[in-house]
Design a protein around this motif. Structure first.
Motif, PDB file in Angstrom:
ATOM      1  N   ARG A   4      44.537  25.454  35.269  1.00 16.80           N
ATOM      2  CA  ARG A   4      45.171  26.714  35.659  1.00 16.80           C
ATOM      3  C   ARG A   4      44.090  27.769  35.789  1.00 16.80           C
ATOM      4  O   ARG A   4      43.218  27.890  34.939  1.00 16.80           O
ATOM      5  CB  ARG A   4      46.183  27.149  34.604  1.00 16.80           C
ATOM      6  N   PHE A   5      44.130  28.541  36.835  1.00 17.41           N
ATOM      7  CA  PHE A   5      43.186  29.612  37.055  1.00 17.41           C
ATOM      8  C   PHE A   5      43.951  30.924  37.143  1.00 17.41           C
ATOM      9  O   PHE A   5      44.985  30.991  37.804  1.00 17.41           O
ATOM     10  CB  PHE A   5      42.386  29.390  38.348  1.00 17.41           C
ATOM     11  N   THR A   6      43.428  31.945  36.477  1.00 15.27           N
ATOM     12  CA  THR A   6      44.053  33.263  36.549  1.00 15.27           C
ATOM     13  C   THR A   6      43.837  33.831  37.945  1.00 15.27           C
ATOM     14  O   THR A   6      43.020  33.332  38.734  1.00 15.27           O
ATOM     15  CB  THR A   6      43.445  34.223  35.508  1.00 15.27           C
ATOM     16  N   LYS A   7      44.554  34.915  38.213  1.00 13.07           N
ATOM     17  CA  LYS A   7      44.399  35.585  39.488  1.00 13.07           C
ATOM     18  C   LYS A   7      42.946  36.033  39.676  1.00 13.07           C
ATOM     19  O   LYS A   7      42.382  35.893  40.752  1.00 13.07           O
ATOM     20  CB  LYS A   7      45.346  36.784  39.529  1.00 13.07           C
ATOM     21  N   LYS A   8      42.341  36.567  38.612  1.00 12.36           N
ATOM     22  CA  LYS A   8      40.943  37.001  38.672  1.00 12.36           C
ATOM     23  C   LYS A   8      40.019  35.817  38.948  1.00 12.36           C
ATOM     24  O   LYS A   8      39.111  35.910  39.770  1.00 12.36           O
ATOM     25  CB  LYS A   8      40.534  37.699  37.374  1.00 12.36           C
ATOM     26  N   ASP A   9      40.269  34.673  38.261  1.00 12.51           N
ATOM     27  CA  ASP A   9      39.462  33.468  38.495  1.00 12.51           C
ATOM     28  C   ASP A   9      39.541  33.056  39.965  1.00 12.51           C
ATOM     29  O   ASP A   9      38.522  32.756  40.591  1.00 12.51           O
ATOM     30  CB  ASP A   9      39.944  32.292  37.639  1.00 12.51           C
ATOM     31  N   ARG A  10      40.764  33.039  40.489  1.00 13.69           N
ATOM     32  CA  ARG A  10      40.946  32.632  41.887  1.00 13.69           C
ATOM     33  C   ARG A  10      40.254  33.594  42.838  1.00 13.69           C
ATOM     34  O   ARG A  10      39.621  33.174  43.808  1.00 13.69           O
ATOM     35  CB  ARG A  10      42.437  32.496  42.206  1.00 13.69           C
TER      36      ARG A  10
END
Length: 172
Positions: A4-10
């Motif tokens: 799972r990637f956060t919005k910031k990670d993405r």
């Protein structure tokens, strides 16, 4: 396989991709081609960490989810008790999803259940999902509305009412 990637990670991943490629537009097919050549990338296994057959099955599952997404049923609600004169009868029609995927069961593989508006659990789930979606919409578009001079303050009271519907049912 899938992290799972956060919005910031993405956002960071896409910004990094655009910087590395010198592009100023994100084209999904080009991103996949670039990622195919970067097996050490932290997102690589999300796209290439399974066989084509497994990925095709996952794609079919997503297609099946999209297939039922947006299906609606119309429910006619009449005033109770029945009025003595037919001209005093008030009938209201509302649309609700015909199938929902309960949030608390998604981690276990989920699935969709038929909506029963007389079932307390179903109505609590609908209120919770409505709250989540409206909150997401507000977060995404509040700035645009403000810049356009559109007052969306009433959304906050709607969110409070929806939240109360989920809390009341959970406490009962």
């Amino acid at each position: 396989m899938s992290l799972r990637f956060t919005k910031k990670d993405r956002q960071d991943i896409i910004d990094d991709y655009l910087n590395q490629t010198g592009r100023n537009i994100y084209v999904p097919s080009e991103f996949i081609d670039w990622l195919r050549d970067n097996p050490g990338h932290k997102i690589y296994n999300n796209f290439f960490g399974a066989s084509d057959e497994e990925m095709a099955d996952k794609h079919r599952e997503n297609m099946a989810r999209q297939f039922v997404s947006g299906l609606r049923i119309t429910i006619k609600i009449s005033e109770l008790p029945m009025p003595s004169k037919i001209e005093n009868l008030k009938v209201e029609a509302v649309d609700v999803p015909s199938l929902i995927s309960p949030i608390n069961n998604r981690a276990n593989g989920g699935g969709y259940v038929s909506v029963d508006v007389k079932d307390t659990d179903t109505m609590t789930e609908l209120a919770m999902q409505a709250h989540q979606s409206l909150k997401s919409w507000r977060k995404r578009y509040a700035g645009t509305c403000a810049l356009s001079g559109i007052d969306i303050s009433e959304i906050d009271s709607i969110l409070e009412e929806l939240k109360a519907k989920t809390v009341k049912e959970e406490a009962a």
